[in-house]
Design an enzyme around this catalytic site. Sequence first.
Site, PDB file in Angstrom:
ATOM      1  N   HIS A 107       0.986  -1.177   0.097  1.00  0.00           N
ATOM      2  CA  HIS A 107       0.125  -0.147  -0.171  1.00  0.00           C
ATOM      3  C   HIS A 107       0.987   1.150   0.025  1.00  0.00           C
ATOM      4  O   HIS A 107       1.771   1.361   0.864  1.00  0.00           O
ATOM      5  CB  HIS A 107      -0.828  -0.082   1.222  1.00  0.00           C
ATOM      6  CG  HIS A 107      -1.798   1.266   1.515  1.00  0.00           C
ATOM      7  ND1 HIS A 107      -1.827   1.816   2.493  1.00  0.00           N
ATOM      8  CD2 HIS A 107      -2.502   1.933   0.507  1.00  0.00           C
ATOM      9  CE1 HIS A 107      -2.484   2.835   2.342  1.00  0.00           C
ATOM     10  NE2 HIS A 107      -3.158   2.919   1.153  1.00  0.00           N
TER      11      HIS A 107
HETATM   12 CA    CA Z   1       0.405  -0.497  -4.324  1.00  0.00          CA
END
Ligand code: CA
Length: 389
Positions: A179
Amino acid sequence: TNGIIRPKGYNVSWHSNPDIEKHHFGHAHPMKPWRLTLAKGLIMSYGMHTAMDTYVSRQATREELEDFHSADYLEYLKTAKVALPDDDYPKDFNLGGSDCPIFEGLFNYCSMYAGASIDAARKLCNNESDIAINWSGGLHHAKKAEASGFCYVNDIVLAILQLLRKHPRVLYIDIDVHHGDGVEEAFWSTDRVMTLSIHKYDGLNFFPGTGDLERTGPDSEGNPGAHHAINVPLNDGIDDDQYVWLFKTLVGLCVERFQPTAIVLQCGADSLAGDRLGRFNVQVQGHGACVAYCKSLNIPLLLVGGGGYTPRNVARAWAHETSIAIGCDSTLDPIIPIHTPYRTHFRHETIFPTLSEILAGENRPNKNSEKKVREIVASITEQLRFVNR
Ligand code: CA
Ligand code: ZLM
Ligand code: ZN
């Protein structure tokens, strides 16, 4: 030389510096700046450098770094000393643990990859480049006053801040398997940057533990950043077909709704099959198709690197993506040139090894159902109805 021709009326700038590649995170650490040497060797053995404007990157200045980072963090980063194995020392700013070790030349390393991203962004700002490339950047976890996940200085945030001087709206896209939390957080409260990260998500079991579908930006009254964070949480084993379909669908929707005037694509290569830390089954072709799709939008494009822990696959992907940027991918011979440095490291002779060659029997089933993928698109379509420009 493979018929590499400089595209007419189209400029690609390539920002790199061999000094960056020489740094070591320490024995057995997954992050290997040396993978950049491998990638560069491949890019140059194809002759691609002749079709780009090449720049030797410089260190970002203290002032430039302070555009995002706090002065006391930068001071600590600059003066931090390599500890002896048994030293008991404070881990201020999350520096000195096994993920973010203090190594020889750390500050030089950080300011150099940041300088390259800042210069690349400026090339786009003054229209000297259509696509600018810094494979040594893309270090998306770094915070204002904290190192995180192998990242110390957030070159992406610094580059986007440069773009915002000239561009009203910047779309940030992140195909690293992790992320893109640092970039998301930095622009959490503005509607001038939309962030879209595709990543493996398994609660706190996969780093950094954020990025669920419902995380869409601060939803308090009158907050301009609301709905401008887009998160695509996936399970293990996603393949090219699903990944590329998702990418094109979601980026298409974001561009239509947000109308960015510049795009930054973080090309973390740990989303590739066979990565030491990643869990996806994306191939060099699918990874590259994401770059090709962004190029096809004809919006100024900054390409940065990121993760990627199986060096030979990182080099393949970033060389292939460089060829896409200059537009010579269709004429490139996929057989790796015989004079490529470290050619034996590539194990297979082509830039497009098959999944079974990459995984060598280590089967990784696709745990993403068609239904799940469609639900993600439906949810994000709904979210984007709140984005008005
Ligand atoms: Ca990513
Ligand atoms: N331990 N050595 C992605 C950043 C991922 C945090 C669990 C460390 C490792 C990993 C380091 C040699 C990007 C976590 C992991 C073991 C706390 C992570 C040193 C192996 C080693 O062998 C290793 C002794 C090391 C680190 C594995 N760390 C794997 N995953 C993540 C950070 C960065 O790709 O997104 C962008 C460049 N860290 O899971 C722990 C919680 C530290
Ligand atoms: Zn990663």
